[in-house]
Design an enzyme around this catalytic site. Structure first.
Site, mmCIF file in Angstrom:
data_model
loop_
_atom_site.group_PDB
_atom_site.id
_atom_site.type_symbol
_atom_site.label_atom_id
_atom_site.label_comp_id
_atom_site.label_asym_id
_atom_site.label_seq_id
_atom_site.Cartn_x
_atom_site.Cartn_y
_atom_site.Cartn_z
ATOM 1 N N HIS A 201 -16.482 11.893 8.411
ATOM 2 C CA HIS A 201 -17.677 11.344 9.061
ATOM 3 C C HIS A 201 -17.861 11.977 10.429
ATOM 4 C CE1 HIS A 201 -18.644 7.428 6.682
ATOM 5 N NE2 HIS A 201 -18.364 8.440 5.889
ATOM 6 N N TYR B 229 -22.559 -0.033 13.291
ATOM 7 C CA TYR B 229 -22.081 -1.114 14.161
ATOM 8 C C TYR B 229 -23.319 -1.808 14.735
ATOM 9 C CZ TYR B 229 -17.322 0.822 14.129
ATOM 10 O OH TYR B 229 -16.068 1.254 13.757
ATOM 11 N N PRO C 82 -10.292 -5.112 15.788
ATOM 12 C CA PRO C 82 -10.588 -3.982 14.900
ATOM 13 C C PRO C 82 -11.868 -3.197 15.227
ATOM 14 C CG PRO C 82 -10.960 -6.079 13.766
ATOM 15 C CD PRO C 82 -10.340 -6.400 15.079
HETATM 16 P P1 RFL Z 1 1.664 -3.543 9.250
HETATM 17 O O1 RFL Z 1 0.640 -2.793 8.466
HETATM 18 O O2 RFL Z 1 1.385 -4.953 9.576
HETATM 19 O O3 RFL Z 1 3.035 -3.416 8.479
HETATM 20 C C1 RFL Z 1 4.165 -4.185 8.819
HETATM 21 C C2 RFL Z 1 5.029 -4.293 7.585
HETATM 22 O O4 RFL Z 1 6.223 -4.952 7.923
HETATM 23 C C3 RFL Z 1 6.525 -5.896 6.905
HETATM 24 N N1 RFL Z 1 7.401 -6.913 7.508
HETATM 25 C C4 RFL Z 1 8.728 -6.994 7.274
HETATM 26 N N2 RFL Z 1 9.552 -6.259 6.506
HETATM 27 C C5 RFL Z 1 10.863 -6.582 6.469
HETATM 28 N N3 RFL Z 1 11.385 -7.613 7.175
HETATM 29 C C6 RFL Z 1 10.605 -8.393 7.961
HETATM 30 N N4 RFL Z 1 11.137 -9.411 8.648
HETATM 31 C C7 RFL Z 1 9.209 -8.087 8.034
HETATM 32 N N5 RFL Z 1 8.156 -8.632 8.696
HETATM 33 C C8 RFL Z 1 7.081 -7.905 8.362
HETATM 34 C C9 RFL Z 1 5.162 -6.392 6.463
HETATM 35 O O5 RFL Z 1 5.191 -6.965 5.159
HETATM 36 C C10 RFL Z 1 4.358 -5.105 6.500
HETATM 37 O O6 RFL Z 1 4.414 -4.402 5.271
HETATM 38 O O7 RFL Z 1 1.970 -2.830 10.654
HETATM 39 P P2 RFL Z 1 1.927 -1.255 11.062
HETATM 40 O O8 RFL Z 1 2.667 -0.426 10.079
HETATM 41 O O9 RFL Z 1 2.283 -1.246 12.489
HETATM 42 O O10 RFL Z 1 0.397 -0.840 10.883
HETATM 43 C C11 RFL Z 1 -0.611 -1.366 11.703
HETATM 44 C C12 RFL Z 1 -1.931 -1.430 10.936
HETATM 45 O O11 RFL Z 1 -1.735 -2.067 9.697
HETATM 46 C C13 RFL Z 1 -3.016 -2.173 11.720
HETATM 47 O O12 RFL Z 1 -2.982 -1.808 13.073
HETATM 48 C C14 RFL Z 1 -4.427 -1.869 11.170
HETATM 49 O O13 RFL Z 1 -4.585 -2.363 9.889
HETATM 50 C C15 RFL Z 1 -5.479 -2.448 12.088
HETATM 51 N N6 RFL Z 1 -6.835 -2.261 11.576
HETATM 52 C C16 RFL Z 1 -7.486 -1.042 11.697
HETATM 53 N N7 RFL Z 1 -6.830 0.006 12.226
HETATM 54 C C17 RFL Z 1 -7.457 1.226 12.289
HETATM 55 O O14 RFL Z 1 -6.869 2.180 12.786
HETATM 56 N N8 RFL Z 1 -8.726 1.441 11.803
HETATM 57 C C18 RFL Z 1 -9.420 0.435 11.253
HETATM 58 O O15 RFL Z 1 -10.540 0.684 10.788
HETATM 59 C C19 RFL Z 1 -8.824 -0.873 11.205
HETATM 60 N N9 RFL Z 1 -9.468 -1.902 10.652
HETATM 61 C C20 RFL Z 1 -7.505 -3.308 10.943
HETATM 62 C C21 RFL Z 1 -8.839 -3.104 10.498
HETATM 63 C C22 RFL Z 1 -6.893 -4.536 10.728
HETATM 64 C C23 RFL Z 1 -7.582 -5.542 10.107
HETATM 65 N N10 RFL Z 1 -6.892 -6.742 9.898
HETATM 66 C C24 RFL Z 1 -6.807 -7.372 8.654
HETATM 67 C C25 RFL Z 1 -5.979 -7.213 10.921
HETATM 68 C C26 RFL Z 1 -9.554 -4.104 9.885
HETATM 69 C C27 RFL Z 1 -8.945 -5.339 9.707
HETATM 70 C C28 RFL Z 1 -9.777 -6.415 9.069
HETATM 71 C C1 PHB Z 2 -13.002 -0.677 7.805
HETATM 72 O O1 PHB Z 2 -13.560 0.154 7.073
HETATM 73 O O2 PHB Z 2 -12.274 -1.569 7.357
HETATM 74 C C2 PHB Z 2 -13.247 -0.632 9.275
HETATM 75 C C3 PHB Z 2 -13.974 0.417 9.813
HETATM 76 C C4 PHB Z 2 -14.209 0.455 11.177
HETATM 77 C C5 PHB Z 2 -13.728 -0.556 11.987
HETATM 78 C C6 PHB Z 2 -12.974 -1.584 11.448
HETATM 79 C C7 PHB Z 2 -12.733 -1.639 10.083
HETATM 80 O O3 PHB Z 2 -13.994 -0.521 13.320
#
Ligand code: RFL
Ligand code: PHB
Length: 394
Positions: A72, A204, A296
């Site tokens: 993109h 957005y 996010p």
């Molecule tokens: P994670 O992905 O939470 O993974 C942590 C893992 O650790 C496990 N765990 C354990 N394992 C063993 N023993 C324990 N005691 C444990 N406790 C936990 C868990 O089961 C899990 O598998 O953390 P990590 O790897 O640091 O990754 C971070 C990302 O997942 C997070 O920052 C993003 O998803 C945030 N986020 C977005 N980030 C982006 O860069 N671009 C995006 O577009 C974006 N959109 C989003 C998002 C997060 C969202 N939510 C649901 C919070 C959109 C949403 C809606």
């Molecule tokens: C997504 O596709 O889940 C997404 C994209 C952009 C954002 C957050 C989430 O800023």
């Protein structure tokens, strides 16, 4: 069990770290509390910065991403029924982002790890991290539960990649810790829908009724979000209500239309900003959501996690090659510089586009003025484009 690096958590941070260490000839063991299907299906991030794309490719994990990911070159800002496109390559000297879901990044990394990496144990829950401080007389270890029994993983280093709710952070004494935090009085209701995205780039939208975001997972699957009051139950929203609200918030003065389709998933996420300082205590290092959370809106969470583990892998490799702990000692400071830029950017994007429940008319006007400034000043627009496409890894 014994290994050089004990990694807690198989999210993007833990999985990529295992891959980077494997490529550098350093062994590791990954402990993940959930099962494989759960980790591979958890709907989250969608946007990879250019730097993240480059790292995945260099790590040998970019093949399917290059085939199926969508490059993109911009996003659309929508407000007051107007549309403004931000052109990333034109403003940043050629940078862009990739739409490739976190679920797919994790699937690719898990497949590689199981095929040619070190042990990755699912349903292995870390219970406690011990002996990491400088004062410890024995080596670091992780106590974990697996198949109904308790086991111990002995290691030289522990990296806590266990997300916001993990256990690793708790091993850092409170008196050495500073936490910076903000909760927002709203959340996101996110849906997946079997319908082609109604626009070819992310939209957005700022609206008096609240923020909305149009994103996608593939040419046939849309991902959409609505700002909702904090504590909202996703089931309280019928599919028709969701589509009607999305239509209102995305409405434009031209003939743009939102296509509806069957909703296959819906859930609500809360929003917070959080930083834990420092990100290291002795032989324990925190990476990704275990150390920091961003709302996010800026699409930064996964990309920050990637930056942290790249920094750790580089520092440990340097220590192995030169005997110098210099980069490991600088780990926390190096990561935090980038983390705070992403915190600032994500906070700015959030307050630029969301409607606070107690917003005054004055604040409403300021918000519109900020958006108009971005739409009319190349300097302001460049600042957004640089932030969105990503800050350099330390
Ligand atoms: P994670 O992905 O939470 O993974 C942590 C893992 O650790 C496990 N765990 C354990 N394992 C063993 N023993 C324990 N005691 C444990 N406790 C936990 C868990 O089961 C899990 O598998 O953390 P990590 O790897 O640091 O990754 C971070 C990302 O997942 C997070 O920052 C993003 O998803 C945030 N986020 C977005 N980030 C982006 O860069 N671009 C995006 O577009 C974006 N959109 C989003 C998002 C997060 C969202 N939510 C649901 C919070 C959109 C949403 C809606
Ligand atoms: C997504 O596709 O889940 C997404 C994209 C952009 C954002 C957050 C989430 O800023």
């Amino acid at each position: 069990m014994r290994t050089t690096v004990g990694i807690i958590g198989a999210g993007p941070a833990g999985l990529l770290l295992a891959r980077l260490l494997h490529n550098a000839g350093i062994d590791s063991v990954v402990l993940e509390s959930r099962d494989r299907a759960y980790v591979e299906q958890r709907q989250r991030a969608g946007i990879l910065e250019q730097g993240t794309v480059d790292v995945l490719r260099a790590a040998g994990a970019g093949r399917r991403m290059d085939r199926e990911g969508l490059r993109h070159d911009g996003i659309e800002l929508r407000y007051a029924r107007q549309r403004h496109r931000v052109d990333f390559p034109a403003l940043t000297g050629g940078r862009s982002v990739m739409v490739y879901a976190q679920t797919e990044v994790c699937k690719d990394l898990i497949a590689l790890q199981l095929k040619e990496g070190g042990p990755l144990l699912f349903e292995a829950e870390a219970l406690a991290v011990e002996n990491v401080g400088e004062e410890a007389t024995a080596g670091p270890r992780v106590r974990f539960g697996h198949r109904g029994a308790e086991d111990v993983l002995e290691c030289d280093y522990v990296v806590g990649c266990d997300g916001f709710w993990g256990v690793a952070r708790k091993a850092i004494p409170a008196e050495l810790t500073r936490v910076f935090e903000r909760a927002y009085p709203f959340g996101w209701l996110g849906i997946l829908a079997d319908v082609p995205p109604s626009h070819d780039e992310l939209v957005y939208a700022r609206h008096e009724r609240g923020f909305a975001l149009l994103s996608m997972r593939s040419p046939s699957v849309s991902r959409l979000y609505l700002q909702v009051p904090e504590g909202t139950d996703a089931e309280a929203w019928s599919d028709d209500d969701i589509w009607a609200e999305l239509e209102r918030r995305f409405e434009t003065a031209d003939d743009w239309r939102l296509e509806r389709g069957p909703i296959t998933q819906k859930s609500v996420t809360s929003m917070r900003s959080y930083v834990h300082e420092p990100m290291r205590h002795g032989r324990l290092f925190l990476a990704g959501d275990a150390a920091h959370i961003v709302p996010p809106t800026g699409a930064k969470g996964l990309n920050l996690a990637v930056g942290d583990v790249v920094t750790f892998a580089r520092a440990l490799t340097y220590e192995r090659e030169t005997g110098s702990p210099e980069l490991l000692d600088a780990y926390s400071e190096t990561c935090l510089r980038r983390v705070w830029q992403a915190e600032r950017f994500s906070h700015d994007m959030t307050t630029l586009l969301h409607r606070a429940p107690d917003a005054t008319p004055f604040e409403d006007r300021l918000q519109l003025a900020r958006l108009e400034r971005i739409a009319s000043s190349r300097a302001a627009e460049t600042d957004l484009a640089e932030g969105y496409t990503g800050f350099p890894f330390g």
